[in-house]
Write a protein that holds these residues in place. Structure first.
Motif, PDB file in Angstrom:
ATOM      1  N   ASN A 179     -28.333 -15.364  16.095  1.00  0.00           N
ATOM      2  CA  ASN A 179     -28.354 -14.652  17.373  1.00  0.00           C
ATOM      3  C   ASN A 179     -26.979 -14.729  18.017  1.00  0.00           C
ATOM      4  O   ASN A 179     -26.090 -15.428  17.522  1.00  0.00           O
ATOM      5  CB  ASN A 179     -29.438 -15.225  18.308  1.00  0.00           C
ATOM      6  CG  ASN A 179     -29.208 -16.690  18.635  1.00  0.00           C
ATOM      7  OD1 ASN A 179     -28.078 -17.161  18.632  1.00  0.00           O
ATOM      8  ND2 ASN A 179     -30.277 -17.416  18.908  1.00  0.00           N
ATOM      9  N   PRO A 180     -26.758 -14.008  19.122  1.00  0.00           N
ATOM     10  CA  PRO A 180     -25.444 -14.006  19.770  1.00  0.00           C
ATOM     11  C   PRO A 180     -25.001 -15.362  20.295  1.00  0.00           C
ATOM     12  O   PRO A 180     -23.834 -15.523  20.647  1.00  0.00           O
ATOM     13  CB  PRO A 180     -25.623 -13.004  20.924  1.00  0.00           C
ATOM     14  CG  PRO A 180     -26.728 -12.117  20.478  1.00  0.00           C
ATOM     15  CD  PRO A 180     -27.666 -13.008  19.717  1.00  0.00           C
ATOM     16  N   SER A 181     -25.915 -16.354  20.363  1.00  0.00           N
ATOM     17  CA  SER A 181     -25.539 -17.685  20.841  1.00  0.00           C
ATOM     18  C   SER A 181     -24.978 -18.555  19.735  1.00  0.00           C
ATOM     19  O   SER A 181     -24.728 -19.738  19.926  1.00  0.00           O
ATOM     20  CB  SER A 181     -26.755 -18.378  21.465  1.00  0.00           C
ATOM     21  OG  SER A 181     -27.252 -17.632  22.534  1.00  0.00           O
ATOM     22  N   SER A 182     -24.795 -17.961  18.538  1.00  0.00           N
ATOM     23  CA  SER A 182     -24.227 -18.662  17.389  1.00  0.00           C
ATOM     24  C   SER A 182     -25.096 -19.810  16.902  1.00  0.00           C
ATOM     25  O   SER A 182     -24.591 -20.786  16.355  1.00  0.00           O
ATOM     26  CB  SER A 182     -22.802 -19.172  17.701  1.00  0.00           C
ATOM     27  OG  SER A 182     -21.934 -18.092  17.914  1.00  0.00           O
ATOM     28  N   GLN A 183     -26.403 -19.699  17.104  1.00  0.00           N
ATOM     29  CA  GLN A 183     -27.298 -20.662  16.482  1.00  0.00           C
ATOM     30  C   GLN A 183     -27.409 -20.308  15.006  1.00  0.00           C
ATOM     31  O   GLN A 183     -27.543 -19.142  14.640  1.00  0.00           O
ATOM     32  CB  GLN A 183     -28.677 -20.638  17.150  1.00  0.00           C
ATOM     33  CG  GLN A 183     -28.674 -21.202  18.559  1.00  0.00           C
ATOM     34  CD  GLN A 183     -30.050 -21.100  19.176  1.00  0.00           C
ATOM     35  OE1 GLN A 183     -30.342 -20.155  19.901  1.00  0.00           O
ATOM     36  NE2 GLN A 183     -30.900 -22.059  18.901  1.00  0.00           N
ATOM     37  N   PRO A 234     -31.548 -29.287  14.390  1.00  0.00           N
ATOM     38  CA  PRO A 234     -31.894 -27.935  14.859  1.00  0.00           C
ATOM     39  C   PRO A 234     -32.780 -27.953  16.101  1.00  0.00           C
ATOM     40  O   PRO A 234     -32.627 -27.089  16.975  1.00  0.00           O
ATOM     41  CB  PRO A 234     -32.626 -27.329  13.652  1.00  0.00           C
ATOM     42  CG  PRO A 234     -32.057 -28.050  12.470  1.00  0.00           C
ATOM     43  CD  PRO A 234     -31.806 -29.455  12.948  1.00  0.00           C
ATOM     44  N   LEU A 235     -33.700 -28.934  16.184  1.00  0.00           N
ATOM     45  CA  LEU A 235     -34.576 -29.000  17.351  1.00  0.00           C
ATOM     46  C   LEU A 235     -33.772 -29.303  18.614  1.00  0.00           C
ATOM     47  O   LEU A 235     -34.000 -28.686  19.668  1.00  0.00           O
ATOM     48  CB  LEU A 235     -35.654 -30.070  17.140  1.00  0.00           C
ATOM     49  CG  LEU A 235     -36.676 -30.213  18.279  1.00  0.00           C
ATOM     50  CD1 LEU A 235     -37.450 -28.918  18.455  1.00  0.00           C
ATOM     51  CD2 LEU A 235     -37.625 -31.387  17.998  1.00  0.00           C
ATOM     52  N   VAL A 236     -32.840 -30.242  18.518  1.00  0.00           N
ATOM     53  CA  VAL A 236     -31.998 -30.588  19.669  1.00  0.00           C
ATOM     54  C   VAL A 236     -31.164 -29.378  20.090  1.00  0.00           C
ATOM     55  O   VAL A 236     -31.057 -29.066  21.283  1.00  0.00           O
ATOM     56  CB  VAL A 236     -31.091 -31.787  19.337  1.00  0.00           C
ATOM     57  CG1 VAL A 236     -30.036 -31.973  20.424  1.00  0.00           C
ATOM     58  CG2 VAL A 236     -31.914 -33.057  19.183  1.00  0.00           C
ATOM     59  N   GLN A 237     -30.590 -28.694  19.108  1.00  0.00           N
ATOM     60  CA  GLN A 237     -29.795 -27.514  19.434  1.00  0.00           C
ATOM     61  C   GLN A 237     -30.648 -26.423  20.079  1.00  0.00           C
ATOM     62  O   GLN A 237     -30.229 -25.774  21.036  1.00  0.00           O
ATOM     63  CB  GLN A 237     -29.133 -26.979  18.168  1.00  0.00           C
ATOM     64  CG  GLN A 237     -28.074 -27.916  17.585  1.00  0.00           C
ATOM     65  CD  GLN A 237     -27.318 -27.265  16.443  1.00  0.00           C
ATOM     66  OE1 GLN A 237     -26.847 -26.138  16.565  1.00  0.00           O
ATOM     67  NE2 GLN A 237     -27.192 -27.955  15.333  1.00  0.00           N
ATOM     68  N   GLU A 238     -31.861 -26.242  19.553  1.00  0.00           N
ATOM     69  CA  GLU A 238     -32.753 -25.228  20.098  1.00  0.00           C
ATOM     70  C   GLU A 238     -33.079 -25.498  21.556  1.00  0.00           C
ATOM     71  O   GLU A 238     -32.995 -24.600  22.411  1.00  0.00           O
ATOM     72  CB  GLU A 238     -34.041 -25.173  19.274  1.00  0.00           C
ATOM     73  CG  GLU A 238     -35.099 -24.222  19.814  1.00  0.00           C
ATOM     74  CD  GLU A 238     -34.710 -22.764  19.711  1.00  0.00           C
ATOM     75  OE1 GLU A 238     -35.266 -21.946  20.469  1.00  0.00           O
ATOM     76  OE2 GLU A 238     -33.837 -22.439  18.874  1.00  0.00           O
ATOM     77  N   TRP A 239     -33.426 -26.752  21.863  1.00  0.00           N
ATOM     78  CA  TRP A 239     -33.771 -27.086  23.249  1.00  0.00           C
ATOM     79  C   TRP A 239     -32.546 -27.054  24.159  1.00  0.00           C
ATOM     80  O   TRP A 239     -32.654 -26.709  25.334  1.00  0.00           O
ATOM     81  CB  TRP A 239     -34.462 -28.447  23.306  1.00  0.00           C
ATOM     82  CG  TRP A 239     -35.915 -28.339  22.977  1.00  0.00           C
ATOM     83  CD1 TRP A 239     -36.518 -28.694  21.808  1.00  0.00           C
ATOM     84  CD2 TRP A 239     -36.933 -27.790  23.823  1.00  0.00           C
ATOM     85  NE1 TRP A 239     -37.863 -28.407  21.858  1.00  0.00           N
ATOM     86  CE2 TRP A 239     -38.150 -27.858  23.085  1.00  0.00           C
ATOM     87  CE3 TRP A 239     -36.957 -27.252  25.098  1.00  0.00           C
ATOM     88  CZ2 TRP A 239     -39.359 -27.401  23.603  1.00  0.00           C
ATOM     89  CZ3 TRP A 239     -38.152 -26.805  25.616  1.00  0.00           C
ATOM     90  CH2 TRP A 239     -39.337 -26.881  24.877  1.00  0.00           C
TER      91      TRP A 239
END
Length: 373
Positions: free
Chosen positions: A81-85, A338-343
């Motif tokens: 996505n545009p947030s570079s995730q 990934p969970l930490v980055q997602e939150w």
């Protein structure tokens, strides 16, 4: 008497020109440094939302314009996505394609790609400042007081004509403009002023007065004043060799003032209502354009510094949030889960949405929509 603000056409044109240019400059910083390190850009978007224009170049990059012109992004290969995730499927790509993804690059390269956006905003402001300095010179009026208004904070503190300001709140002062810029930023606060009077060094404390100024369009600003003035204004030409450093210093001073202003708002020394959003920027853009191209370019430099500064704040979704995660990755020797980055990104998104709602409310209130302003 206030001058009538520009019509909606001029305001909209000025706003789109200003924001569009600064967003393009910002995103080109990401894009070119990414290309330098061999990262493929899949999308280069000016604006968000549904596409109203798009063209794919020979490198496979979709250059698009979105319907909402309040930002933009570069989406690199491997981003979901545009947030570079990261989309974890990048790991299963063929080697050639995998090596073109953002995630495949060393940490320092990813950090430079992210930092490049705010950096070029500062560089643009520096280039504009250089142009102004070369064209008009710079003020070098000595910080010597010629005028002290009766009953003013300066008079109450004991300042007299002939006093030379050496430092203001611990910051060395070389010109009268430097002192004025320091005073403007701290209305209602007490300042420590070091002066030279004859052969003596004296320290005075002055309570900075709160003044409300109104510009030609009726906009009101809360600034600090102590009631001193200088009669002899000195302007010196700036050469091509001196201009770059002088422009860097000037840009740094503006950035410092913006940081001070944010700190004052966070600490409660300035009201939240002083924060403006897109509607206020649009209004100011139209007013600046109506005053001439030089005023508009000067505003562009100021907003460019502001854009670079805001993007470096350690908030997920912004460049500073990415850099914070990279700093954590450098310390931990591995990325956050990934969970930490997602939150983190969800929290950052919520913060940005809340901020946009607040500044939009401020903008509408300043326009008198709620009976104020």
């Amino acid at each position: 008497m206030a001058v009538e603000s520009p019509n909606i056409i001029i305001t909209l044109l000025a706003f789109l020109t200003l924001i569009g240019t600064l967003v393009v400059v910002h995103e080109l910083g990401h894009y070119f440094v990414g290309r330098w390190f061999g990262v493929k850009a899949e999308k280069f978007s000016i604006g968000f939302g549904p596409q109203i224009y798009g063209r794919t170049d020979k490198r496979g990059t979709l250059w698009r314009v979105g319907v909402l012109p309040l930002g933009g992004y570069v989406q690199f290969a491997g981003d979901m996505n545009p947030s570079s995730q990261a989309d974890e499927s990048w790991k299963s790509l063929p080697e050639v394609e995998r090596n073109q993804t953002f995630q495949s690059k060393p940490l320092w390269q990813r950090a430079l790609i992210v930092f490049a956006g705010p950096a070029v905003n500062f560089i643009l402001a520096i280039l504009i400042a250089m142009g102004f300095l070369l064209a008009f010179g710079k003020s070098v009026t000595p910080p010597v007081i010629d005028i002290v208004q009766p009953n003013s904070p300066a008079a109450v503190a004991g300042l007299i004509p002939g006093d030379q300001i050496i430092s203001f709140n611990g910051r060395a002062i070389e010109t009268f403009d430097e002192m004025a810029n320091e005073i403007i930023m701290i209305p209602g606060e007490t300042a420590k002023i070091e002066i030279k009077r004859g052969d003596r060094i004296i320290v005075k404390n002055a309570r900075v007065a709160v003044a409300e100024e109104t510009d030609r369009f009726g906009n009101k600003y809360r600034v600090g004043r102590i009631g001193v003035g200088a009669t002899g204004i000195e302007v010196r030409k700036v050469g091509i060799i001196e201009a770059p450093w002088a422009a860097i210093v000037q840009t740094g001073n503006v950035l410092r003032q913006q940081m001070i202003g944010l700190g004052q708002i966070i600490s409660g020394r300035r009201p939240l209502t002083e924060l403006g959003g897109p509607l206020k920027i649009a209004k100011v853009s139209g007013e600046a354009m109506s005053m001439g191209i030089l005023t508009f370019i000067s505003l562009a430099a100021l907003i460019s510094i502001n854009l670079g500064f805001i993007n470096l704040l350690p908030i997920p979704m912004l460049d500073g949030g990415h850099l914070l995660l990279y700093a954590i990755e450098a310390v931990r020797k591995r990325p956050a889960t990934p969970l930490v980055q997602e939150w983190a990104f969800r929290a950052g998104f919520a913060m940005l949405v809340g901020f946009m709602i607040m500044v939009t409310f401020n903008d509408l209130a300043s326009f008198g929509l709620f009976g104020g302003g």
